[in-house]
Design a protein around this motif. Structure first.
Motif, PDB file in Angstrom:
ATOM      1  N   GLY A 248       0.824  -1.208   0.000  1.00 18.97           N
ATOM      2  CA  GLY A 248       0.000   0.000   0.000  1.00 18.97           C
ATOM      3  C   GLY A 248       0.853   1.251   0.000  1.00 18.97           C
ATOM      4  O   GLY A 248       0.558   2.225  -0.711  1.00 18.97           O
ATOM      5  N   GLY A 252       0.938   4.190  -2.675  1.00 17.06           N
ATOM      6  CA  GLY A 252       0.693   5.562  -2.252  1.00 17.06           C
ATOM      7  C   GLY A 252       1.755   6.515  -2.748  1.00 17.06           C
ATOM      8  O   GLY A 252       1.442   7.617  -3.227  1.00 17.06           O
ATOM      9  N   ALA A 274      -9.521  11.762   4.353  1.00 19.15           N
ATOM     10  CA  ALA A 274      -9.701  10.314   4.191  1.00 19.15           C
ATOM     11  C   ALA A 274      -8.790   9.537   5.145  1.00 19.15           C
ATOM     12  O   ALA A 274      -9.185   8.508   5.695  1.00 19.15           O
ATOM     13  CB  ALA A 274      -9.397   9.920   2.738  1.00 19.15           C
ATOM     14  N   GLY A 278     -10.021   7.011   7.917  1.00 16.66           N
ATOM     15  CA  GLY A 278      -9.545   5.640   7.860  1.00 16.66           C
ATOM     16  C   GLY A 278      -9.009   5.148   9.183  1.00 16.66           C
ATOM     17  O   GLY A 278      -9.300   4.025   9.606  1.00 16.66           O
ATOM     18  N   VAL A 294      -8.282  -5.008   4.873  1.00 17.82           N
ATOM     19  CA  VAL A 294      -8.528  -3.980   3.856  1.00 17.82           C
ATOM     20  C   VAL A 294      -7.947  -2.648   4.288  1.00 17.82           C
ATOM     21  O   VAL A 294      -7.284  -1.944   3.512  1.00 17.82           O
ATOM     22  CB  VAL A 294     -10.038  -3.861   3.577  1.00 17.82           C
ATOM     23  N   LEU A 295      -8.160  -2.284   5.558  1.00 14.79           N
ATOM     24  CA  LEU A 295      -7.709  -0.980   6.037  1.00 14.79           C
ATOM     25  C   LEU A 295      -6.197  -0.910   6.198  1.00 14.79           C
ATOM     26  O   LEU A 295      -5.610   0.170   6.093  1.00 14.79           O
ATOM     27  CB  LEU A 295      -8.406  -0.646   7.360  1.00 14.79           C
ATOM     28  N   PHE A 297      -4.108  -2.089   4.050  1.00 13.63           N
ATOM     29  CA  PHE A 297      -3.681  -1.691   2.709  1.00 13.63           C
ATOM     30  C   PHE A 297      -4.079  -0.250   2.395  1.00 13.63           C
ATOM     31  O   PHE A 297      -3.269   0.547   1.904  1.00 13.63           O
ATOM     32  CB  PHE A 297      -4.280  -2.636   1.671  1.00 13.63           C
ATOM     33  N   VAL A 298      -5.326   0.099   2.690  1.00 11.67           N
ATOM     34  CA  VAL A 298      -5.829   1.440   2.382  1.00 11.67           C
ATOM     35  C   VAL A 298      -5.044   2.503   3.135  1.00 11.67           C
ATOM     36  O   VAL A 298      -4.632   3.529   2.566  1.00 11.67           O
ATOM     37  CB  VAL A 298      -7.328   1.540   2.715  1.00 11.67           C
ATOM     38  N   GLN A 299      -4.816   2.281   4.437  1.00  9.00           N
ATOM     39  CA  GLN A 299      -4.119   3.284   5.231  1.00  9.00           C
ATOM     40  C   GLN A 299      -2.650   3.389   4.849  1.00  9.00           C
ATOM     41  O   GLN A 299      -2.066   4.480   4.890  1.00  9.00           O
ATOM     42  CB  GLN A 299      -4.269   2.977   6.718  1.00  9.00           C
ATOM     43  N   THR A 301      -1.591   3.037   1.837  1.00 10.19           N
ATOM     44  CA  THR A 301      -1.633   3.817   0.598  1.00 10.19           C
ATOM     45  C   THR A 301      -1.833   5.297   0.880  1.00 10.19           C
ATOM     46  O   THR A 301      -1.090   6.158   0.386  1.00 10.19           O
ATOM     47  CB  THR A 301      -2.765   3.306  -0.314  1.00 10.19           C
ATOM     48  N   LEU A 302      -2.849   5.618   1.692  1.00 13.34           N
ATOM     49  CA  LEU A 302      -3.154   7.019   1.986  1.00 13.34           C
ATOM     50  C   LEU A 302      -2.015   7.711   2.729  1.00 13.34           C
ATOM     51  O   LEU A 302      -1.649   8.847   2.414  1.00 13.34           O
ATOM     52  CB  LEU A 302      -4.438   7.105   2.811  1.00 13.34           C
TER      53      LEU A 302
END
Length: 392
Positions: A248, A252, A274, A278, A294-295, A297-299, A301-302
């Motif tokens: 991620g 990012g 975001a 998150g 999921v989070l 990876f998302v966090q 990235t962000l």
């Protein structure tokens, strides 16, 4: 993108691997050096301290030399101290190599940022920055697991040898591709660069970078106990979770590099909100394995998208001090990387559990957003997107 930028990224990859690889080597080092595990853990603290102190100090010292000479000096010193670390049997010497290696790494990154952004078009600083920071994220994804594997197969010293060997191609590339006289680069005095750093916009960006990176490493440091004790994921899956966060972060940095040169302020505002949401959602849903994975990876990235854009904005805000801006940006992000885990550890020590670092991360990002909003109120008026983050 010029070839030299990718070679500088390779050197940053080696340095990032060196910084983080000890997480998997500390027990072996402690046993081989006949010291306690907490004592061996000081090797990580020594490197972090060297990065914080060394980034601005080494950047200042490099101003009187050509960028080519500075890059070569820092990288060769970094390479040699890893060779020394690989052969020494004295723990004190090993600690010293970590400090000197961090000083060299910090100086190299500061000059590399100035060199990379100086070899591309004036409106492509973000993409050049993302290539260098991509080396750090790849170190988390590839370098650290590889170092741990080498340690298991041939002992911890082999990981030090590997870092030294990976640095060799970058030394050759710098010799062949970075001009000796830095033609076309802005060579300013130490006083001139220091004067450029008094810009309040730059100070705000550095503070935001420290807060955002503090939030990132607050959770990342305690991610393993979080997913095993709160989420309920087996310890065997922890390396995969850490690798997912690393993937991620690489995504990012890549995304951040594409938007940093075009619409940085809208991206930072949207990405910051975001990121805050998150961390808060992660804290609430940490007990759900699907949501947690999921989070992660998302966090990742962000966090690294926002962080990489902030670094590029520091370089845009201090065009008169490209080397020192890179040095102070490096120091600010390492201050965040030190403070975030410390505050997260305090929350855990207070009995708030392994979910609490997520709330600390959310609080740090919220503080960053409030700081940016306050800076905007204090500085009204129009400014170019690359000039004033506070006008978002």
């Amino acid at each position: 993108m010029p070839f030299v930028v990718y070679m500088l990224g390779l050197a940053v990859f080696a340095q990032g691997t060196s910084e983080f690889m000890l997480s998997g080597l500390v027990p072996d080092i402690a046993r081989d050096m006949h010291v306690s595990i907490p004592a061996a853990g000081l090797l990580t603290s020594a490197f972090a301290a060297g990065m914080i102190v060394g980034a601005p100090l080494m950047a200042i010292l490099s101003l009187r030399r050509s960028r080519r000479r500075s890059l070569l000096t820092f990288l060769v010193v970094f390479l040699l101290v890893h060779v020394l670390g690989a052969v020494t049997t004295d723990f004190g010497v090993l600690v010293a190599t970590r400090v000197v290696g961090a000083l060299a790494s910090a100086g190299f990154l500061a000059v590399a940022l100035a060199t990379a952004t100086g070899t591309v078009a004036p409106n492509a600083k973000g993409r050049a920055t993302s290539v260098l920071l991509g080396g750090v994220t790849l170190a988390c994804v590839v370098g650290v697991p590889a170092g741990a594997l080498l340690g298991q197969l041939w002992g911890w010293r082999s990981a030090f040898w590997a870092v030294a060997l990976v640095s060799v191609p970058a030394v050759v590339a710098i010799l062949r591709t970075v001009p000796a006289g830095d033609p076309g680069s802005s060579r300013t005095s130490v006083r001139g660069e220091l004067g450029s750093l008094r810009d309040r916009r730059l100070l705000v960006i550095l503070l935001l970078g420290a807060l955002v990176n503090g939030a990132t490493f607050c959770t990342f440091t305690y991610l393993a106990p979080l997913v095993t004790t709160v989420t309920g994921i087996g310890s065997a899956w922890v390396p995969a979770v850490l690798a997912l966060f690393g993937l991620g972060s690489f995504l990012g940095v890549t995304v951040g590099g594409r938007v940093a040169d075009t619409r940085p302020v809208p991206f930072l505002v949207t990405g910051g909100v975001a990121l805050l949401a998150g961390w808060a959602v992660f804290a609430v849903t940490a007990g759900n394995p699907v949501a947690a994975i999921v989070l992660v990876f998302v966090q990742g990235t962000l966090a690294f998208a926002v962080g990489s854009v902030l670094i590029s904005q520091a370089l845009y805000a201090a065009t008169g001090a490209p080397t020192l801006a890179g040095g102070f940006a490096t120091a600010a992000f390492n201050v965040g990387a030190a403070i975030g885990p410390w505050v997260g550890g305090l929350s855990i020590g207070a009995g708030l559990g392994y979910r609490s670092p997520l709330w600390v991360s959310a609080s740090l990002v919220a503080l960053a957003l409030v700081t940016a909003g306050g800076a905007r109120l204090l500085r009204r008026g129009t400014a170019e997107p690359h000039e004033d983050l506070a006008t978002a």
